[in-house]
Design an enzyme around this catalytic site. Structure first.
Site, mmCIF file in Angstrom:
data_model
loop_
_atom_site.group_PDB
_atom_site.id
_atom_site.type_symbol
_atom_site.label_atom_id
_atom_site.label_comp_id
_atom_site.label_asym_id
_atom_site.label_seq_id
_atom_site.Cartn_x
_atom_site.Cartn_y
_atom_site.Cartn_z
ATOM 1 N N LYS A 115 -15.322 -9.608 8.092
ATOM 2 C CA LYS A 115 -14.378 -10.374 7.401
ATOM 3 C C LYS A 115 -14.985 -11.862 6.887
ATOM 4 C CE LYS A 115 -10.353 -8.303 8.463
ATOM 5 N NZ LYS A 115 -9.983 -7.323 7.284
ATOM 6 N N CYS B 109 -8.025 -2.065 4.219
ATOM 7 C CA CYS B 109 -8.249 -3.190 5.074
ATOM 8 C C CYS B 109 -9.394 -3.703 5.634
ATOM 9 C CB CYS B 109 -7.128 -2.755 6.176
ATOM 10 S SG CYS B 109 -5.687 -2.233 5.790
ATOM 11 N N GLU C 291 -16.355 -10.830 3.558
ATOM 12 C CA GLU C 291 -15.342 -10.753 2.780
ATOM 13 C C GLU C 291 -14.683 -11.996 2.345
ATOM 14 O OE1 GLU C 291 -11.600 -9.325 4.405
ATOM 15 O OE2 GLU C 291 -10.952 -8.060 2.672
ATOM 16 N N CYS D 116 -10.407 -1.504 14.609
ATOM 17 C CA CYS D 116 -10.769 -3.028 14.633
ATOM 18 C C CYS D 116 -10.667 -3.590 16.013
ATOM 19 C CB CYS D 116 -9.644 -3.850 14.092
ATOM 20 S SG CYS D 116 -9.121 -3.486 12.576
ATOM 21 N N GLU E 235 0.867 -1.211 0.001
ATOM 22 C CA GLU E 235 0.094 -0.173 0.145
ATOM 23 C C GLU E 235 1.055 1.095 0.081
ATOM 24 O OE1 GLU E 235 -3.785 -0.517 2.016
ATOM 25 O OE2 GLU E 235 -3.381 1.328 3.052
ATOM 26 N N SER F 58 -7.243 2.089 -2.363
ATOM 27 C CA SER F 58 -6.303 1.085 -2.685
ATOM 28 C C SER F 58 -6.666 -0.271 -3.040
ATOM 29 C CB SER F 58 -5.456 0.941 -1.261
ATOM 30 O OG SER F 58 -4.335 -0.234 -1.431
ATOM 31 N N GLU G 232 2.259 1.573 -3.340
ATOM 32 C CA GLU G 232 1.153 2.144 -4.315
ATOM 33 C C GLU G 232 0.982 3.696 -4.131
ATOM 34 O OE1 GLU G 232 -2.846 0.183 -3.443
ATOM 35 O OE2 GLU G 232 -3.694 1.398 -5.037
ATOM 36 N N GLU H 272 -14.301 -12.636 -5.458
ATOM 37 C CA GLU H 272 -12.870 -12.113 -5.981
ATOM 38 C C GLU H 272 -11.698 -12.595 -5.150
ATOM 39 O OE1 GLU H 272 -15.482 -10.414 -4.489
ATOM 40 O OE2 GLU H 272 -15.944 -8.600 -6.214
#
Lengths: 593, 387
Positions: free
Chosen positions: A366, A307, A369, A523, A280, A327, A283, A374
């Site tokens: 999560k 994230c 996710e 988190c 990142e 990102s 990037e 993907e």
């Protein structure tokens, strides 16, 4: 100051204090259900009613400010009778199947019923008369209307803290319920799966979809190699479920417990958090170069972090036009998943089809996710099962492990090593701080100009924070960044992210880099963390995170030797071909309804 | 206790015409004086709750804010009440100038009428009237404009804070009080919410003077009131009567000679049995009413009456607070169970306790008043519930 008496004890408190808070100053607990420290006052459950001498009606103590010369009784006959009736009423519309309930033992209504010994159930059981639904459509959240007591904590959480409004009140009277848009299943609405509603639900009406049995089955399967990764925020909260004080770090005991549970490899998401910083950070620098040197109009700034899967789903629904700002890095969990079934499998000589990849997360989003289509770049589902901190605690209890007495152990090698920069991913501002520690040093060859690497301006619990770092005396290859003031912003809680992104969209905000975490506090306040949650609890967890960081020998992601090794052995270099294949992803625009 | 003979009054529906003139006069007078007169007149809110109107205006006048509002509560939803509709049909100018007068006194420049959804057919006429008046206000130098908002059919929106929530585009749910609307109301600005009839009364007081007004009614219940009379009545409809008469006189005049009970104040009011007609005064010292008077003769089953009310409440509770949402359901299911012999008649005592809890612990007037009908019917007609 206002003078009053509570249960005949005189006291004076500041003007504007509620009767409930005034009573707390006398160490008097008045029971509450709809009240929650993080939320606005609803005053609708009425269990906190108290008597004001001389008044016919009782007062909801959570919603009533003190007045001069008030005489309050919190436990008079009138109060007790009413409160008992109200608890009985709540029980009559609640599916009191406690022994079969996932929240058994951790339910505020159950505790209250127990306290008031409401055994005789005087009123008619309303449950058989209602058409309550259990919604299991979401991979993250289960919603059982038969357990709901209509306190609206979830509704307020979703609206006030998250600005999502996936949950709302529908209908009135006896049909009133908490519903979604057009009563659609949870997986079809704007829900971000953040799980903050779960953290605040006093009963079992909203709970995580749990995958405990699936994980046990994998562990028992001799043909499977079960690899587990644990997120940074888990180690500062797991102890709360297992007998430790809030804010106690239990990293070593957690590792020991995971081994005793039977996981074959006990690894650390922190490793891929460090990797995330490499990817990142590169990037960001690449985007900056393209924008500042190449004057490439197609480059989108500010760049935001990626994230937090709750944040990702939020922006997909709410600001789909800003998706190019996000990102392309996968979250540390998903980077880990992709690597465990490729790099790790090769190194350990295991057939990736035999690997079951489990992650322990402070997060319910999560779970969603991990199931995104993907996220199969290894050729398999990269992460098979996601457990919350709470589910891990349940497994540890089920296995009969005396957690308090465990000796500390260390993570396995290969994808088990990490730095302090990775640990602070668990707190709001942490990704930003970790990224700055590495990026600044990469560009200037010097450490960030903050005492002991602690970039305090990005820390704290303010909803939206700004910081800037001026880059000076850069290395020759980064000369285009000389004198650039890197402007950063941080938001936690989606309502705050909403505000920040509105400013970005309108062009009012002029940042280079934005960190967003969906949950309040980051988190550490995630939807999969131990219940209850409060500002105080989150502050203690944050303290623990920063203490863990300070205590580690390595505190900058680029210093992680395993990270250097994986680039040498496998990935090549940040943003390289292999990285793109395994560690980066794309997003999709979703509709609001 | 002071009682009055039943007597007809004709003030409210007297032809319109003098309103602007009266208003103009008030513009040149001291607002504090009118507030004192209003308080002295003893006028209490005509919606049913009976808060002293002058005091409400005083509190709103004293509140400091850059913007204040006047709202006319025309959500008339109490079962058996239909007098506000008649006022709005026949003398809307009196209502609107009453609002403007209030605006002038408290310092509000914006007035809204919150019109019951079922009365939408009145809107074209009301809008025309409001437009005319907005011009006339301007001409006499009063900065006050009127506008209209519609209800959506929820009974609870007659409760002033639920009404305000509804006007703000939210779910019509009552707020916690304090703060009261006079300090934090519509858009959190000081707001006076008064019933349609109350505004008309303030215009009458400014016309005839508080001294003349005070001659009507009793110490605790000054003035006259519109009654919506329905049920087993020989004369049904709307009647303007002096406050303070006994229920016996009332029944004598309107009952069909076979009256068993009168429900005073609608579903949220009290059921009075024949044996208590003489001692019951219609007014704030006895049983107050927003206007609804429902007469039941001996052919009526009080079980059905109560069942009907409870069914209404379990539907019309906003559902946010426990005592009202669940309590209403339990009362209804409870009397059904007793009727069907699934529960002993002593279960009614348990339900009476529940009704008491609802009265003292519900969040708003709706939940607090469900117990009125329940307790008064069970107390007086228990055998009809059981058998």
């Amino acid at each position: 100051m206002i003078n009053l008496t509570i249960n005949n004890i005189p006291l004076s408190v500041e003007e504007g204090t509620t009767v409930l808070d005034a009573a707390r100053q006398l160490n008097l607990r008045i029971p509450t259900l709809c009240y929650h420290e993080d939320l606005c006052i609803a005053g609708n459950c009425r269990v906190c009613v108290v008597e004001q001498v001389g008044m016919r009606n009782l007062l909801a103590s959570c919603a009533t400010p003190v007045r001069e010369n008030m005489q309050i009784l919190t436990n008079s006959m009138k109060v007790r009778q009413a409160r008992k009736n109200i608890i009985e009423l709540l029980l009559s519309e609640h599916n009191s199947d406690c022994t079969k309930c996932y929240k058994n033992g951790n339910c505020e209504l159950q505790t209250m019923a127990n306290e008031y010994r409401t055994g005789n159930h005087i009123y008619t059981d309303l449950i058989p008369l209602k058409h309550n639904k259990v919604d299991v459509s979401s991979p993250s959240i289960m919603k059982d209307d038969s357990k709901c007591i209509r306190c609206q904590r979830c509704v307020r959480t979703c609206a006030e803290l998250q600005g999502v409004n996936a949950l709302a009140v529908a209908h009135k009277g006896h049909e009133m319920k908490i519903s979604s848009f057009y009563d659609k299943p949870m997986h079809e609405v704007v829900c971000t799966n953040c799980g903050q509603c779960i953290n605040r639900c006093p009963t079992g009406a909203l709970v995580e979809r749990n995958y405990i049995e699936e994980v046990w089955n994998a562990i028992y399967d001799p043909t499977k190699h079960v690899a587990v990764q644990t997120a940074p925020a888990v180690r500062v909260a797991l102890g709360e479920e297992l007998g430790f004080e809030v804010g106690e770090r239990v990293t070593g005991k957690m590792v020991a417990a995971l081994r005793r549970l039977g996981f074959n490899s006990v690894l650390d998401t922190d490793f891929t958090a460090d990797l995330t910083i490499m990817e990142e950070g590169t990037e960001l620098l690449t985007r900056l170069k393209k924008a500042l040197v190449d004057k490439d109009q197609s480059v989108t700034l500010p760049m935001t972090t990626s994230c937090s899967p709750g944040w990702i789903k939020f922006i997909e629904h709410t600001y789909p036009n800003l998706l190019p700002n996000v990102s392309t890095c996968k979250s540390p969990q998903q980077m880990f998943g992709a690597l465990v079934k490729t790099y790790y499998a090769q190194k350990k000589n295991i057939n990736p089809k035999d690997i079951v990849s489990v992650s322990i997360m402070p997060c319910t989003a999560k779970k969603f996710e991990a199931q995104r289509p993907e996220m199969r770049d290894s050729g398999y589902q990269d992460v098979d099962y996601v457990l919350t901190t709470r589910e891990l605690a349940i497994m540890i209890k089920q296995a009969g492990i005396e957690f308090l007495k465990l000796e500390d152990e260390k993570f396995d090698r290969f994808m088990g090593d990490s730095t302090g920069a990775a640990v602070i991913f668990g707190a709001t501002g942490g990704v930003m701080e970790a990224a700055l520690r590495t990026a600044y040093e990469l560009v200037t060859g010097r450490e960030v100009p903050f005492e002991n690497l602690n970039i305090t301006p990005v820390r704290g619990m303010e909803g939206v924070r700004e910081a800037s770092v001026t880059i000076a005396n850069v290395l020759p290859e980064w000369s285009f960044l000389e004198g650039v003031e890197l402007k950063c912003a941080i938001a936690h809680g989606l309502a705050n992210a909403h505000k920040l992104m509105a400013a970005v969209e309108s062009g009012d905000a002029n940042y280079h880099f934005i960190e967003v975490m969906a949950c309040p506090g980051g988190c550490l306040g995630g939807g999969g963390q131990p219940i209850p949650t409060s500002p105080e609890i989150r502050n203690k967890r944050a303290k623990a995170i920063y203490a863990e960081d300070e205590g580690l020998p390595m505190r900058k992601s680029h210093e992680n030797p395993e990270v250097t090794q994986i680039y040498e052995e496998f990935l090549g270099h940040p943003l390289g071909h292999k990285s793109h294949e395994l560690l980066h992803t794309h997003y999709r625009a979703r509709k609001r309804y | 206790m002071e009682t009055k003979q039943l007597s007809r009054v004709d003030l409210i529906f007297k032809p319109e015409g003098k309103e602007i003139e009266l208003l103009k006069k008030k513009l040149n007078e001291d607002g504090d004086d009118f507030i004192l007169e209003l308080i002295d007149s003893g006028l209490k809110g005509r919606g049913g709750a009976g808060f002293l109107t002058g005091l409400k205006w005083k509190l709103a006048r004293e509140a400091k804010a850059d913007q204040k509002y006047v709202i006319c509560n025309a959500d008339e939803g109490e079962p058996g009440t239909f007098k506000d509709r008649e006022i709005l049909e026949r003398v809307p100018r009196k209502v609107f100038t009453g609002m403007a007068l209030c605006g002038h006194i408290v310092g509000a420049t914006k007035g809204y009428i919150y019109l019951r959804a079922e009365y939408k057919y009145l809107a074209p006429k009301l809008k025309k009237c409001m437009a005319d008046l907005n011009d006339e206000f301007k001409k006499i130098g009063l900065e006050f404009t009127l506008d209209i908002r519609y209800g959506s059919g929820a009974y609870v929106c007659g409760e002033e804070t639920a009404l305000i929530e509804s006007m703000e585009g939210k779910r019509g749910e009552p707020r916690n009080k304090p703060p009261f609307p006079v300090t934090e109301g519509y858009l959190n600005k000081p707001t006076v919410v008064n019933n349609v009839e109350t505004f008309v009364n303030t215009m009458i007081i400014s016309e005839i003077g508080f001294k003349e007004y005070k001659k009507l009614g009793t110490d605790h219940s000054r003035g006259m009131k519109l009654f919506s009379i329905s049920g087993d009545a020989v004369k049904e409809g709307i009647f303007e009567l002096e406050l303070g008469m006994s229920l016996a006189d009332f029944v004598e005049e309107f009952g069909d000679g076979d009256t068993k009970a009168v429900q005073v104040g609608g579903a949220s009011g009290f059921c009075v049995p024949r044996k208590k007609f003489k001692e019951t005064i219609i007014g704030f010292e006895g049983i107050p009413t927003g206007g609804s008077m429902k007469i039941f003769n001996s052919s009526r089953s009080m079980y059905n009456v109560l069942h009907n009310y409870l069914d209404f409440f379990q539907e019309e509770s906003c559902g946010q607070c426990t005592p009202c949402r669940v309590g209403c359901q339990q009362l209804l299911l409870g009397i059904e169970a007793v009727k069907r012999r699934e529960r002993p008649s002593s279960y009614l005592d348990e339900l009476m306790k529940l009704a008491d809890t609802m009265k003292i612990s519900a969040k708003c007037g709706l939940g607090q008043s469900v117990g009125n009908a329940f307790v008064s019917i069970i107390e007086n007609f228990r055998e009809e519930i059981v058998y």
